[in-house]
Design an enzyme around this catalytic site. Sequence first.
Site, PDB file in Angstrom:
ATOM      1  N   ALA A 194      11.698   4.763   2.030  1.00 10.73           N
ATOM      2  CA  ALA A 194      11.195   3.430   1.671  1.00 10.73           C
ATOM      3  C   ALA A 194      12.234   2.698   0.843  1.00 10.73           C
ATOM      4  O   ALA A 194      12.753   3.244  -0.127  1.00 10.73           O
ATOM      5  CB  ALA A 194       9.890   3.542   0.887  1.00 10.73           C
ATOM      6  N   CYS A 195      12.556   1.478   1.252  1.00  8.88           N
ATOM      7  CA  CYS A 195      13.439   0.626   0.454  1.00  8.88           C
ATOM      8  C   CYS A 195      12.636  -0.597   0.008  1.00  8.88           C
ATOM      9  O   CYS A 195      11.555  -0.856   0.553  1.00  8.88           O
ATOM     10  CB  CYS A 195      14.671   0.201   1.253  1.00  8.88           C
ATOM     11  SG  CYS A 195      14.318  -0.795   2.720  1.00  8.88           S
ATOM     12  N   PRO A 196      13.109  -1.346  -0.968  1.00  9.23           N
ATOM     13  CA  PRO A 196      12.315  -2.475  -1.484  1.00  9.23           C
ATOM     14  C   PRO A 196      11.929  -3.491  -0.413  1.00  9.23           C
ATOM     15  O   PRO A 196      10.818  -3.992  -0.416  1.00  9.23           O
ATOM     16  CB  PRO A 196      13.238  -3.091  -2.543  1.00  9.23           C
ATOM     17  CG  PRO A 196      14.083  -1.956  -3.004  1.00  9.23           C
ATOM     18  CD  PRO A 196      14.321  -1.121  -1.781  1.00  9.23           C
TER      19      PRO A 196
END
Length: 484
Positions: free
Chosen positions: A8-10
């Site tokens: 998960a990335c922002p």
Amino acid sequence: MRLIAITACPTGIAHTYIAEANLKKSAAKMGIDIVVETHGAVESEYHFTDDDINNADAVLIAADKVIDMRRFAGKRIFKVPVARAAKDATGLLNNILTGAIKPEYSGDNLTASTEKPSNAVHGDSVFSQLYIHLITGVNLMIPFVVAGGILIALSFSFGITAATPGDANFSPIAKMLSDVGGGAAFALMLPILSLGISKSISGNPGIVSGAVGGMLAVHTGAGFLGALFAGFLAGYITLLIVKYIQLPKVLAGLKPILIVPLLSVLLTGALMIFVVGQPIKVLLEALTTFLQSMGNMNAAVMGLIIGVMVAFDMGGPLNKTVCMFAIGLMSTGIYEPIAACMAAGMVPPIGIALATTLFKGKFTAQERETGKVTYVLGLSFITEGAIPYAVSDPLRVIPAICAGSGLAGAISMGLGCASRAPHGGVFVLFIPNVITHVVAYLFAIAAGALLTAVILRVIKKDVIENLTEGVKDVNQHEQSLERG
């Protein structure tokens, strides 16, 4: 070994899925049984079953945002930034296998207090946490900026003054596009930014104070700098109120609907009006005046710096910070920095793709095939398209893309190119009046991409498999001559 992983990335767009692909690819080569659940902008194609969790030897959380880990109680949990999995999945898995990195949680020591994001930067530093809050607000704001900015850009296609009633070129459609894009979507940009930061700090109770703080940044003229400050101010004020104001049980129900919003809005608003707003307004005005007064040479230097920052981490913290700065300047009527950001962001994928086309011997067959898709990513202003190539050869690829992007940014700002759309890549060039000095802008992108490709030609080593194929071709040619 059986491993389950979350990526998960922002933004939930690029790093999330690059990390997923690299983990699967590396695990297959190493004989590791892995399943990956993505927490991105698109619903994950796979969700862990109870059997996946029960049978897993360990859990890998490669994320830069909050992940609820309570379902993994009793498991060894490794937490790393998503960029580590995206750039060096093989090294990460090796470190897990050999014990070079230790699990952050093991056994049954998993509690609600451990539900925090893996830091975008390393460690639990204050800077890491501030970055996470900032980028949460930015990511919440971006859809408003993109939708509003492109609608405003479309209104300009009818003429720069076509949305102004009484003008000779007035068009009702242009006014509608301007009202929706600028009067509504774009007008919400700063309140949404502040709201997102505040919510990241203090949860849902911070929504109202954050939104009000952002609106006051607009009203006081403090602009995007004021909205940034208001978001942090509102978030931490709300957090303190929630933590330290305790009510009797009979009145506890009033706390979330009356006490917290009333006090947080009052304190945030008072500080923004009486303390924060005016100094930040003066600072923003000084910054705006400085940027508007820059000569071509100074503008080119700034464009060079912007370009290098955009390319260096290809969508990481540095890239997002400078792009956020450029988007914020759009609210003050300065459009040159965002044009430089977009040109510089397109160069790394396009330059690498061009190198795979022109200098085939420097790339593997798979890299050359991927290069076809990388062209599209570059033209769409998705800088992350360069990551797979940078991962495989960082010491050569990163300097090459920084040089190309720096050149593109310098040319763009030096020649006064501006963009009224914050995103869209090369496709916004087809909307009239959106990009000023279109030919110069195309030249900036082309020059940067070509420089990247040429540098890669000079400094990258020939790929062994290509040399081997070349020898085979020569041998086959000699054999055919002998038979002839």
